[in-house]
Design a protein around this motif. Structure first.
Motif, short mmCIF file in Angstrom:
data_model
loop_
_atom_site.label_atom_id
_atom_site.label_comp_id
_atom_site.label_asym_id
_atom_site.label_seq_id
_atom_site.Cartn_x
_atom_site.Cartn_y
_atom_site.Cartn_z
N ASP A 146 0.81 -1.22 0.00
CA ASP A 146 0.00 0.00 0.00
C ASP A 146 0.84 1.27 0.00
O ASP A 146 0.33 2.36 0.21
N LYS A 147 2.14 1.12 -0.25
CA LYS A 147 3.04 2.29 -0.29
C LYS A 147 3.63 2.48 -1.68
O LYS A 147 4.74 3.03 -1.84
N GLN A 148 2.91 2.08 -2.70
CA GLN A 148 3.43 2.16 -4.07
C GLN A 148 3.79 3.58 -4.47
O GLN A 148 4.77 3.82 -5.17
N VAL A 149 2.99 4.54 -4.03
CA VAL A 149 3.26 5.95 -4.38
C VAL A 149 4.62 6.37 -3.84
O VAL A 149 5.41 7.02 -4.54
N TRP A 150 4.90 6.00 -2.59
CA TRP A 150 6.18 6.38 -2.00
C TRP A 150 7.34 5.61 -2.63
O TRP A 150 8.44 6.15 -2.79
N PHE A 151 7.08 4.37 -2.99
CA PHE A 151 8.13 3.59 -3.66
C PHE A 151 8.51 4.23 -4.99
O PHE A 151 9.69 4.36 -5.32
N ASP A 152 7.51 4.62 -5.77
CA ASP A 152 7.79 5.24 -7.07
C ASP A 152 8.60 6.53 -6.93
O ASP A 152 9.42 6.85 -7.79
N LYS A 153 8.39 7.24 -5.84
CA LYS A 153 9.09 8.51 -5.65
C LYS A 153 10.48 8.34 -5.05
O LYS A 153 11.45 8.96 -5.49
N TYR A 154 10.58 7.46 -4.05
CA TYR A 154 11.80 7.43 -3.23
C TYR A 154 12.67 6.19 -3.41
O TYR A 154 13.66 6.02 -2.69
N LYS A 155 12.38 5.33 -4.36
CA LYS A 155 13.08 4.04 -4.46
C LYS A 155 14.59 4.15 -4.64
O LYS A 155 15.32 3.21 -4.30
N TYR A 156 15.07 5.27 -5.16
CA TYR A 156 16.51 5.43 -5.37
C TYR A 156 17.16 6.36 -4.33
O TYR A 156 18.37 6.63 -4.43
N ASP A 157 16.40 6.83 -3.37
CA ASP A 157 16.92 7.91 -2.52
C ASP A 157 16.78 7.69 -1.01
O ASP A 157 17.09 8.59 -0.25
N ILE A 158 16.29 6.56 -0.57
CA ILE A 158 16.16 6.37 0.88
C ILE A 158 17.55 6.35 1.53
O ILE A 158 18.52 5.91 0.89
N PRO A 159 17.64 6.87 2.74
CA PRO A 159 16.55 7.36 3.59
C PRO A 159 16.04 8.74 3.17
O PRO A 159 16.82 9.62 2.80
N VAL A 160 14.72 8.89 3.27
CA VAL A 160 14.07 10.19 3.07
C VAL A 160 13.32 10.52 4.36
O VAL A 160 12.69 9.64 4.96
N LEU A 161 13.39 11.78 4.78
CA LEU A 161 12.75 12.19 6.04
C LEU A 161 11.67 13.24 5.78
O LEU A 161 11.87 14.16 4.97
N HIS A 162 10.57 13.08 6.47
CA HIS A 162 9.52 14.09 6.52
C HIS A 162 9.42 14.62 7.94
O HIS A 162 9.52 13.85 8.90
N MET A 163 9.26 15.90 8.05
CA MET A 163 8.99 16.54 9.35
C MET A 163 7.58 17.11 9.29
O MET A 163 7.27 17.92 8.41
N GLU A 164 6.73 16.67 10.20
CA GLU A 164 5.33 17.11 10.24
C GLU A 164 4.65 16.93 8.88
O GLU A 164 3.96 17.81 8.37
N ASP A 165 4.92 15.79 8.28
CA ASP A 165 4.27 15.35 7.03
C ASP A 165 4.66 16.16 5.80
O ASP A 165 3.94 16.12 4.79
N TYR A 167 8.23 17.22 3.23
CA TYR A 167 9.59 16.80 2.92
C TYR A 167 10.62 17.63 3.67
O TYR A 167 10.55 18.86 3.71
N TRP A 168 11.60 16.89 4.24
CA TRP A 168 12.66 17.55 5.01
C TRP A 168 14.03 17.35 4.36
O TRP A 168 14.67 18.30 3.92
N THR A 169 14.52 16.10 4.27
CA THR A 169 15.85 15.84 3.73
C THR A 169 15.96 14.39 3.27
O THR A 169 15.05 13.59 3.47
N LYS A 170 17.10 14.05 2.67
CA LYS A 170 17.32 12.70 2.15
C LYS A 170 18.78 12.28 2.30
O LYS A 170 19.66 13.10 2.56
N HIS A 171 19.01 11.02 2.19
CA HIS A 171 20.34 10.38 2.12
C HIS A 171 21.08 10.34 3.45
O HIS A 171 21.60 9.30 3.84
N ARG A 172 21.19 11.46 4.14
CA ARG A 172 21.97 11.48 5.38
C ARG A 172 21.44 12.58 6.28
O ARG A 172 20.69 13.48 5.85
N LEU A 173 21.89 12.54 7.54
CA LEU A 173 21.47 13.56 8.50
C LEU A 173 22.54 13.67 9.58
O LEU A 173 22.92 12.68 10.19
N THR A 174 23.03 14.90 9.80
CA THR A 174 23.98 15.13 10.89
C THR A 174 23.21 15.49 12.15
O THR A 174 22.02 15.85 12.11
N LYS A 175 23.90 15.43 13.27
CA LYS A 175 23.26 15.78 14.54
C LYS A 175 22.84 17.24 14.53
O LYS A 175 21.75 17.60 15.01
#
Length: 206
Positions: A146-165, A167-175
């Protein structure tokens, strides 16, 4: 007398010729007879050679024959079980949830899948600061049915982060980036400004 001598000579010549002819035939037959063992041996050797070649060819054919195993019910059952196991290995769900007496902590979504090591690193960064910067973290498995929409968008770029629903950032995150993002969400009363550059593999492929 002369006639008798001539007859005798003629008879003698005839006899010699007959004798020579007979002797010639005997010699010929003798020669043929002497050749028979050699001819017989050659014939036997030739047959043995052909027989050996046929045996070698048959052996070679048998050695080169490839037999494919038949699929049995156990193999089919094992394959089905494996597919069922893969379908149940979803990582979707809360990683941790936190509460705050003064305000609701920001909600972060981590778009991921099983075995994503980069996702684990992002998760470790957020988990490390959650006591000082409270937030709740949820995993979204992009490989769920049931996550096909997200797979089509993010399949090459995880990790992807959302903040409060959003888009926030992708690939990596520093402290430092994590603290800044959480403080922004808290300071905005639950509002977070969507960042640019959200990946969309499906759009690029079309």
């Amino acid at each position: 007398m002369i006639f008798s001598t001539m007859v005798s000579n003629t008879t003698t010549r005839g006899s010699r010729r007959a004798l020579m002819s007979s002797h010639h035939h005997l010699l010929l037959l003798s020669g043929v007879a002497s050749l028979m063992p050699a001819v017989t041996n050659a014939f036997i050797a030739t047959n043995q050679h052909h027989s050996n070649n046929n045996h070698q060819l048959t052996t070679l054919i048998h050695r080169r024959t490839v037999y494919l195993p038949k699929r049995n019910s156990f193999q089919l059952h094992s394959s089905s079980s494996s597919d069922e196991d893969q379908s149940t290995n979803s990582v979707t769900g809360p990683i941790y949830e936190m509460t705050n007496d003064n305000a609701t902590p920001p909600k972060i979504k981590l778009f991921t899948k099983e075995g994503c090591t980069l996702c684990d690193k992002v998760k470790d960064i957020l988990s490390e600061i959650r006591t000082d910067y409270p937030h709740s973290l949820y995993a979204v498995d992009i490989t769920d049915d049931d996550k096909q929409v997200w797979f089509d968008k993010y399949k090459y770029d995880i990790p992807v982060l959302h903040m409060e629903d959003v888009y926030w950032t992708k690939h990596r995150l520093t402290k430092e980036e994590a603290i800044q993002g959480i403080e922004e969400a808290v300071g905005g009363g639950g509002e977070f400004e969507e960042r640019k550059g959200e990946p969309d593999a499906g759009r690029l492929e079309h």
